[in-house]
Scaffold this active site. Structure first.
Site, PDB file in Angstrom:
ATOM      1  CD1 TRP A 335      -2.927  12.748   3.471  1.00  0.00           C
ATOM      2  CD2 TRP A 335      -1.468  12.503   1.624  1.00  0.00           C
ATOM      3  NE1 TRP A 335      -3.513  12.239   2.436  1.00  0.00           N
ATOM      4  CE2 TRP A 335      -2.623  12.264   1.181  1.00  0.00           C
ATOM      5  CE3 TRP A 335      -0.469  12.656   0.783  1.00  0.00           C
ATOM      6  CZ2 TRP A 335      -2.886  11.700  -0.195  1.00  0.00           C
ATOM      7  CZ3 TRP A 335      -0.567  12.210  -0.221  1.00  0.00           C
ATOM      8  CH2 TRP A 335      -1.705  11.774  -1.014  1.00  0.00           C
ATOM      9  CG  HIS A 336       2.469   9.800   1.428  1.00  0.00           C
ATOM     10  ND1 HIS A 336       3.180  11.130   1.018  1.00  0.00           N
ATOM     11  CD2 HIS A 336       2.195   9.343   0.390  1.00  0.00           C
ATOM     12  CE1 HIS A 336       3.060  11.288  -0.019  1.00  0.00           C
ATOM     13  NE2 HIS A 336       2.437  10.490  -0.732  1.00  0.00           N
ATOM     14  N   GLY A 337       1.669   8.559   5.778  1.00  0.00           N
ATOM     15  CA  GLY A 337       1.527   7.760   6.911  1.00  0.00           C
ATOM     16  C   GLY A 337       2.428   7.985   8.065  1.00  0.00           C
TER      17      GLY A 337
END
Length: 405
Positions: A335-337
């Site tokens: 989700w962060h990357g």
């Protein structure tokens, strides 16, 4: 010209408080004005996406219509007489709700780093709100769909850009209630305290660590770099400095959002609870970015565990819990990357969680074998603190620059 991105400079707060003055005066008289608070929210949302960011504003409008339709249709389906509680309908409702966020997160991976045209500031937090509503509707906790309340909840201006992530049923109670003068004065005072603390965190401590100290330490670490996995004293300084910056900057943003919410009569849940005194990783995630942590726990981890146990695919509860941790933190990392350091960050936390659970089980089995006093508690806090700081060094992406570029 004042930068009207949320909580970026003192001028933003001056404009916002001036705009909220009529609502505050109405509140002090024991009443409230939904229409005026809504007007202020939409005006500041518009100002967030004006000029060069107008495409994000259009994306927000389209996203809101999309989520409104999904939630309204699913709730209508669930509350209709004799409608079966089909998992497939629930599943596809969740898939459709997270589809825009999925497109935004994975577009840079397949389109040479370009941002998606459907993305906008705050899309993750709005998606978490919507998916939470769908899941609570399936569980039977939400039985009615109020279009205006849903839009107020989804587009609540103070929290749209940085959270905290509220729950619909909690927000609805605040939306429906009218505080008397004394109750509002108490909440108003808390809001002002949080705003001042947020200023201290973000604009003094966050600025000191992130702008004044961190670049110099990073430069020294780059100059002293050796081979792969080579650590230097400047790099250790980067680890601690970045961790402090991340906390004070993010906690400052959260305090701003909560403080402005308080001025509007809403008790948005807090996001941080002294995370640096955590005695293990599980305690840390009960204190750090709590609304996100609890969202992932309730809507991903717990549902995964119950699903596996219900279908009896795995007998060992320990194995189920460990797989749940891996799934939970892998999703959180992605989700962060979609980079190796975010994914590694997630796997690292899952591994530490699994080891912590094993350690707790061992201590219970051998109760009395190890001492438990202030010294051991302090050692536990120190070990946790350093473990978290190391994980944030991974999260920062600086190791990618140091070792591979």
């Amino acid at each position: 010209m004042i930068n009207l991105q949320p909580y970026e400079n003192p001028g933003y707060f001056v404009l916002l408080v001036v705009a909220l003055l009529p609502a505050i005066i109405i509140r002090l008289n024991g009443r409230r004005s939904h229409w005026y608070e809504t007007l202020v929210s939409f005006v500041f949302l518009f100002l967030m996406f004006d000029g060069r960011k107008w495409t994000q504003g259009v994306a927000l409008i389209g996203y809101t219509i999309w989520q409104f339709a999904i939630v309204a249709l699913y709730l209508r389906y669930r509350t209709k007489k004799d409608s079966p509680n089909k998992f497939s309908v629930f599943f596809w409702s969740v898939v459709l709700a997270i589809a825009p966020l999925t497109v935004v997160k994975f577009t840079p991976l397949f389109d040479h780093g370009r941002s998606s045209i459907v993305g906008f500031l705050g899309i993750s937090y709005l998606t978490f709100k919507t998916v939470g509503m769908i899941m609570e509707t399936r569980d039977g906790f939400i039985k009615d769909f109020h279009p205006v309340k849903f839009l107020q909840f989804l587009l609540f201006m103070p929290t749209i850009s940085s959270g905290p992530i509220d729950r619909y049923r909690r927000f609805e109670k605040d939306y429906d209630r009218t505080l008397d003068r004394e109750q509002y004065l108490d909440l108003f005072g808390k809001g002002i305290d949080r705003l001042f603390l947020g200023f201290f965190y973000k604009f003094i401590l966050g600025y000191g660590f992130g702008t004044m100290l961190l670049p110099n330490l990073q430069r020294q670490a780059m100059q002293a770099r050796g081979g792969f996995l080579d650590f230097s004293w400047p790099l250790i300084g980067v680890m601690y400095c970045y961790s402090m910056y991340l906390f004070f900057d993010f906690a400052g943003y959260s305090l701003f959002a909560i403080g402005i919410s308080n001025l509007m009569g809403v008790e948005t849940p807090k996001n941080f609870n002294y995370p640096w005194i955590s005695h293990n990783i599980k305690d840390f995630w009960n204190r750090w970015h709590m609304t996100l942590s609890f969202w992932f726990r309730d809507y991903i981890y717990m549902r995964f565990v119950f699903f596996i146990m219900k279908h009896k695919w795995i007998k060992s509860r320990v194995t189920i819990a460990n797989l749940g941790y891996l799934l939970l933190f892998l999703i959180m990392g992605i989700w962060h990357g979609e980079t190796w350091y975010y994914i590694t960050y997630g796997i690292f936390h899952a591994t530490v969680m699994i080891c912590t659970d094993a350690w707790i089980r061992w201590k219970k089995k051998h109760e009395g074998l190890l001492p438990h006093n202030w010294f051991t508690h302090a050692v536990a806090i120190l070990l946790t603190f350093n473990t978290i700081c190391f994980s944030f060094l991974i999260f920062s992406g600086f190791l990618d620059r140091l070792w591979f570029h």
